[in-house]
Motif scaffolding. Structure first.
Motif, PDB file in Angstrom:
ATOM      1  N   TYR A 197       0.839  -1.199   0.000  1.00 43.80           N
ATOM      2  CA  TYR A 197       0.000   0.000   0.000  1.00 43.80           C
ATOM      3  C   TYR A 197       0.879   1.257   0.000  1.00 43.80           C
ATOM      4  O   TYR A 197       1.622   1.497   0.946  1.00 43.80           O
ATOM      5  N   ASP A 199       0.042   4.420   0.306  1.00 41.29           N
ATOM      6  CA  ASP A 199      -0.283   5.398   1.342  1.00 41.29           C
ATOM      7  C   ASP A 199       0.242   4.968   2.704  1.00 41.29           C
ATOM      8  O   ASP A 199       0.617   5.795   3.536  1.00 41.29           O
ATOM      9  N   GLU A 200       0.314   3.653   2.949  1.00 40.91           N
ATOM     10  CA  GLU A 200       0.823   3.157   4.224  1.00 40.91           C
ATOM     11  C   GLU A 200       2.308   3.516   4.389  1.00 40.91           C
ATOM     12  O   GLU A 200       2.731   4.011   5.447  1.00 40.91           O
ATOM     13  N   GLU A 202       3.798   5.915   2.851  1.00 40.08           N
ATOM     14  CA  GLU A 202       3.889   7.372   2.900  1.00 40.08           C
ATOM     15  C   GLU A 202       3.578   7.910   4.291  1.00 40.08           C
ATOM     16  O   GLU A 202       4.238   8.823   4.783  1.00 40.08           O
ATOM     17  N   HIS A 203       2.582   7.339   4.954  1.00 40.25           N
ATOM     18  CA  HIS A 203       2.175   7.818   6.274  1.00 40.25           C
ATOM     19  C   HIS A 203       3.151   7.413   7.371  1.00 40.25           C
ATOM     20  O   HIS A 203       3.340   8.148   8.342  1.00 40.25           O
ATOM     21  N   THR A 242     -11.367  12.672  -0.806  1.00 38.78           N
ATOM     22  CA  THR A 242     -11.314  11.270  -1.208  1.00 38.78           C
ATOM     23  C   THR A 242     -12.408  10.495  -0.487  1.00 38.78           C
ATOM     24  O   THR A 242     -12.960  10.954   0.524  1.00 38.78           O
ATOM     25  N   ALA A 258       0.634  12.553   5.904  1.00 42.22           N
ATOM     26  CA  ALA A 258       1.857  11.843   5.515  1.00 42.22           C
ATOM     27  C   ALA A 258       2.947  12.017   6.553  1.00 42.22           C
ATOM     28  O   ALA A 258       3.833  11.188   6.668  1.00 42.22           O
TER      29      ALA A 258
END
Length: 263
Positions: A197, A199-200, A202-203, A242, A258
């Protein structure tokens, strides 16, 4: 002192692994700094789990070398296992036992003094006190995963491997796990996280390595990776929320940013 200037807790050089005619790892190199969250990003079949199994001494590499907490995974496997905890893709809890009983059982198996006190501390640390007396089979996906991670921390391992920890979880459960991972790093634990993932990574991650075709094709901080593409042009665009932001707003959850902070 920055964590980047400290000696790496995990060091991998030229690791290769082949299954029959399939070369899964083709010379992987990476370093993981102490107390950091390192994300290994790649699609299904990229070799992420294979590399974690090698680092956890569950598989032998065909070539190359790897060290975890100063111990060679090939020649000092016992010392490596004492230094690590591995949490797989699915929560390995006993659903018949209560959350507290799961923790006490693992503490006893690891011969930890005062297993009951250890269980109570972990229930508090992972916000599971109210659920501690309930059977784990009644837990939500996020609660089961938090309990699974709590069980893996018994004995205070300095290095934790999380292999796709949010696979199959809903958005709220994913955020619960993300908070838990951040807490681990804040307490000084080194976390190697595999995920598919974007976004995972990135966060959560201090550094991100992209595994593709059996090799690390890029490795750096989020800012360093973003600089690989041309700078964005500044234009006025009306930003629409989103679906994830809509969902989390409706259920009363805060949206993580993020940088690891919540908006």
């Amino acid at each position: 002192m920055s964590i980047e200037t400290l000696a790496p807790v995990i060091r991998v050089r030229g690791v290769e692994k082949t299954y029959g005619d399939l070369a899964v790892l083709r010379g992987v190199d990476l370093d993981v700094a102490p107390g950091s969250i390192f994300a290994l990003l790649g699609s299904n079949g990229a070799g992420k789990t294979t590399l974690v199994k090698i680092l956890a001494t569950l598989l032998r590499a065909d070539a190359g070398s790897a060290e975890v907490n100063g111990h060679d995974v090939g020649t000092d496997a016992g010392d490596v296992r004492e230094s690590i905890s591995l949490t797989g893709q699915f929560a390995a809890v006993d659903e018949v036992l209560t959350g507290r009983e799961n923790l006490v059982l693992v503490a006893r198996l690891r011969h930890v003094p005062e297993p009951g006190a250890v269980a109570d501390r972990l229930l508090g640390r992972f916000d599971l006190v109210d659920a501690g007396g309930r059977k784990a089979g009644t837990y939500s996906g996020g609660m089961r995963r938090r309990l699974d991670i709590a069980m893996s921390l018994i004995g205070d391992p300095p290095v934790v491997f999380l292999d796709e920890p949010t696979t199959g979880l809903d958005p709220q459960a994913r955020i619960e796990v993300w908070r838990t991972v951040r807490q681990l790093a804040e307490s000084g634990t080194t976390v190697l996280l595999t995920t598919q993932y974007l976004d995972e990574a990135e966060h959560l991650a201090d550094r991100i390595a992209i595994l593709h075709g059996g090799r690390i094709v890029q490795n750096g901080t989020l800012d360093e990776l973003k600089k690989l593409l041309p700078p964005a042009q500044v234009e006025y665009v009306e930003k629409q929320p989103t679906l994830e932001e809509v969902f989390l707003a409706l259920v009363g959850e805060q949206v993580p940013t993020a940088a690891g902070k919540e908006s």
